[in-house]
Design a protein around this motif. Structure first.
Motif, PDB file in Angstrom:
ATOM      1  N   ILE A  30       0.851  -1.185   0.000  1.00 51.67           N
ATOM      2  CA  ILE A  30       0.000   0.000   0.000  1.00 51.67           C
ATOM      3  C   ILE A  30       0.886   1.233   0.000  1.00 51.67           C
ATOM      4  O   ILE A  30       1.697   1.419   0.905  1.00 51.67           O
ATOM      5  N   GLU A  31       0.762   2.031  -1.035  1.00 50.65           N
ATOM      6  CA  GLU A  31       1.548   3.265  -1.127  1.00 50.65           C
ATOM      7  C   GLU A  31       0.688   4.434  -0.681  1.00 50.65           C
ATOM      8  O   GLU A  31      -0.383   4.672  -1.246  1.00 50.65           O
ATOM      9  N   LEU A  32       1.173   5.142   0.325  1.00 47.10           N
ATOM     10  CA  LEU A  32       0.459   6.311   0.833  1.00 47.10           C
ATOM     11  C   LEU A  32       1.265   7.563   0.532  1.00 47.10           C
ATOM     12  O   LEU A  32       2.464   7.620   0.821  1.00 47.10           O
ATOM     13  N   GLU A  33       0.599   8.538  -0.043  1.00 50.65           N
ATOM     14  CA  GLU A  33       1.219   9.857  -0.238  1.00 50.65           C
ATOM     15  C   GLU A  33       0.757  10.708   0.942  1.00 50.65           C
ATOM     16  O   GLU A  33      -0.419  11.027   1.061  1.00 50.65           O
ATOM     17  N   VAL A  34       1.678  11.007   1.848  1.00 54.47           N
ATOM     18  CA  VAL A  34       1.276  11.754   3.047  1.00 54.47           C
ATOM     19  C   VAL A  34       2.098  13.026   3.189  1.00 54.47           C
ATOM     20  O   VAL A  34       3.157  13.180   2.570  1.00 54.47           O
ATOM     21  N   ALA A  35       1.602  13.923   4.037  1.00 54.71           N
ATOM     22  CA  ALA A  35       2.319  15.170   4.309  1.00 54.71           C
ATOM     23  C   ALA A  35       3.678  14.859   4.931  1.00 54.71           C
ATOM     24  O   ALA A  35       3.837  13.854   5.636  1.00 54.71           O
ATOM     25  N   THR A  38       4.058  14.063   8.687  1.00 52.78           N
ATOM     26  CA  THR A  38       3.246  12.999   9.269  1.00 52.78           C
ATOM     27  C   THR A  38       4.049  12.201  10.291  1.00 52.78           C
ATOM     28  O   THR A  38       5.158  11.752  10.011  1.00 52.78           O
ATOM     29  N   MET A  46      -2.536   3.793  11.339  1.00 54.76           N
ATOM     30  CA  MET A  46      -3.310   3.501  10.122  1.00 54.76           C
ATOM     31  C   MET A  46      -3.249   2.008   9.795  1.00 54.76           C
ATOM     32  O   MET A  46      -4.249   1.397   9.437  1.00 54.76           O
ATOM     33  N   LEU A  50      -6.671  -0.069  10.104  1.00 50.10           N
ATOM     34  CA  LEU A  50      -7.346  -0.277   8.824  1.00 50.10           C
ATOM     35  C   LEU A  50      -6.568  -1.126   7.820  1.00 50.10           C
ATOM     36  O   LEU A  50      -7.103  -2.071   7.246  1.00 50.10           O
ATOM     37  N   LEU A  51      -5.293  -0.774   7.610  1.00 48.82           N
ATOM     38  CA  LEU A  51      -4.607  -1.322   6.430  1.00 48.82           C
ATOM     39  C   LEU A  51      -4.223  -2.784   6.566  1.00 48.82           C
ATOM     40  O   LEU A  51      -4.253  -3.537   5.592  1.00 48.82           O
TER      41      LEU A  51
ATOM     42  N   VAL B   9      -9.687   2.721   0.162  1.00 43.43           N
ATOM     43  CA  VAL B   9      -8.857   2.825   1.361  1.00 43.43           C
ATOM     44  C   VAL B   9      -8.667   4.292   1.751  1.00 43.43           C
ATOM     45  O   VAL B   9      -8.743   4.657   2.927  1.00 43.43           O
ATOM     46  N   ALA B  12     -11.725   5.463   3.412  1.00 40.09           N
ATOM     47  CA  ALA B  12     -11.848   4.898   4.760  1.00 40.09           C
ATOM     48  C   ALA B  12     -10.914   5.600   5.731  1.00 40.09           C
ATOM     49  O   ALA B  12     -11.266   5.847   6.892  1.00 40.09           O
ATOM     50  N   LEU B  13      -9.695   5.940   5.280  1.00 37.83           N
ATOM     51  CA  LEU B  13      -8.757   6.663   6.147  1.00 37.83           C
ATOM     52  C   LEU B  13      -9.328   8.031   6.516  1.00 37.83           C
ATOM     53  O   LEU B  13      -9.259   8.461   7.670  1.00 37.83           O
ATOM     54  N   LEU B  16     -11.889   7.685   9.157  1.00 38.90           N
ATOM     55  CA  LEU B  16     -11.335   7.412  10.484  1.00 38.90           C
ATOM     56  C   LEU B  16     -10.644   8.645  11.066  1.00 38.90           C
ATOM     57  O   LEU B  16     -10.123   8.603  12.185  1.00 38.90           O
ATOM     58  N   PHE B  18      -8.002  10.292   9.688  1.00 38.57           N
ATOM     59  CA  PHE B  18      -6.590  10.467   9.336  1.00 38.57           C
ATOM     60  C   PHE B  18      -6.484  11.535   8.246  1.00 38.57           C
ATOM     61  O   PHE B  18      -6.919  11.324   7.111  1.00 38.57           O
ATOM     62  N   ALA B  19      -5.914  12.677   8.596  1.00 40.55           N
ATOM     63  CA  ALA B  19      -5.792  13.769   7.637  1.00 40.55           C
ATOM     64  C   ALA B  19      -4.409  13.736   6.988  1.00 40.55           C
ATOM     65  O   ALA B  19      -3.524  13.009   7.415  1.00 40.55           O
ATOM     66  N   GLY B  20      -4.220  14.520   5.962  1.00 38.08           N
ATOM     67  CA  GLY B  20      -2.901  14.666   5.361  1.00 38.08           C
ATOM     68  C   GLY B  20      -2.526  13.578   4.380  1.00 38.08           C
ATOM     69  O   GLY B  20      -1.397  13.547   3.906  1.00 38.08           O
ATOM     70  N   VAL B  21      -3.466  12.679   4.064  1.00 38.12           N
ATOM     71  CA  VAL B  21      -3.178  11.657   3.059  1.00 38.12           C
ATOM     72  C   VAL B  21      -3.673  12.178   1.718  1.00 38.12           C
ATOM     73  O   VAL B  21      -4.840  12.497   1.558  1.00 38.12           O
ATOM     74  N   VAL B  24      -3.530   7.207  -2.243  1.00 38.45           N
ATOM     75  CA  VAL B  24      -3.360   5.826  -1.771  1.00 38.45           C
ATOM     76  C   VAL B  24      -3.385   4.906  -2.983  1.00 38.45           C
ATOM     77  O   VAL B  24      -4.249   5.032  -3.848  1.00 38.45           O
TER      78      VAL B  24
END
Lengths: 71, 71
Positions: A30-35, A38, A46, A50-51, B9, B12-13, B16, B18-21, B24
Motif C-alpha cells: 500500500i503506497e500512501l502519499e502523506v504530508a 506525518t 493507520m 485499517l490497512l 482505502v 476509509a482513512l 477514520l 486520518f488527515a494529510g493523506v 493511496v
C-alpha cells in the motif's frame, strides 16, 4: 506466517518450468502519499486500525530513502 | 491505472479521521527467493506469464541492493 497463496504461486511457477525458485511470498503493498510532517506513529496507527489485518498479517512501514520497521 | 481499491482505502482513512493523506495506491507484492544466477529476463517472463495480469496491472521488478524496472 503461513502463506497459502505464496505456496500456490510457487507450485504454479514449477509447473510452468521455472526452476531455481526456492521461496515465494505474496503480500499487499500500500503506497500512501502523506504530508512530510506525518508522525510515524500515525502511519503505524493507520496500519493497525485499517490497512493490515494484524491477526493474520505482519506489516512493515518504509519511507522513501529510509526504511523503518512497523512490526 | 485505475485503482478502485486505493480509492476505497483513501476514503476509509478519511472517515477514520486520518488527515494529510493525498493519495493511496494498493497493489500486490510478491517476494521470490531465486538462485543468484537467475536471468533478469526470466523474472520478467514469470511476471508476464503468471504473476501479473498485464491487462490491468503494471509491474516492477526490484532486486535487493539494486532496483530495476520491469515495465
Amino acid at each position: 506466517m503461513l502463506d497459502p497463496q505464496g505456496r500456490a504461486v510457487h507450485h504454479a511457477l514449477d509447473g510452468l518450468g521455472f526452476a531455481g525458485v526456492s521461496d515465494v511470498r505474496v503480500g499487499r503493498l500500500i503506497e500512501l502519499e502523506v504530508a512530510d510532517d506525518t508522525d510515524p506513529a500515525t502511519l503505524t496507527e493507520m496500519c493497525e486500525k485499517l490497512l493490515a489485518n494484524t491477526v493474520i498479517e505482519n506489516f512493515t512501514i518504509e519511507t522513501p530513502g529510509s526504511a523503518e520497521g512497523g512490526r
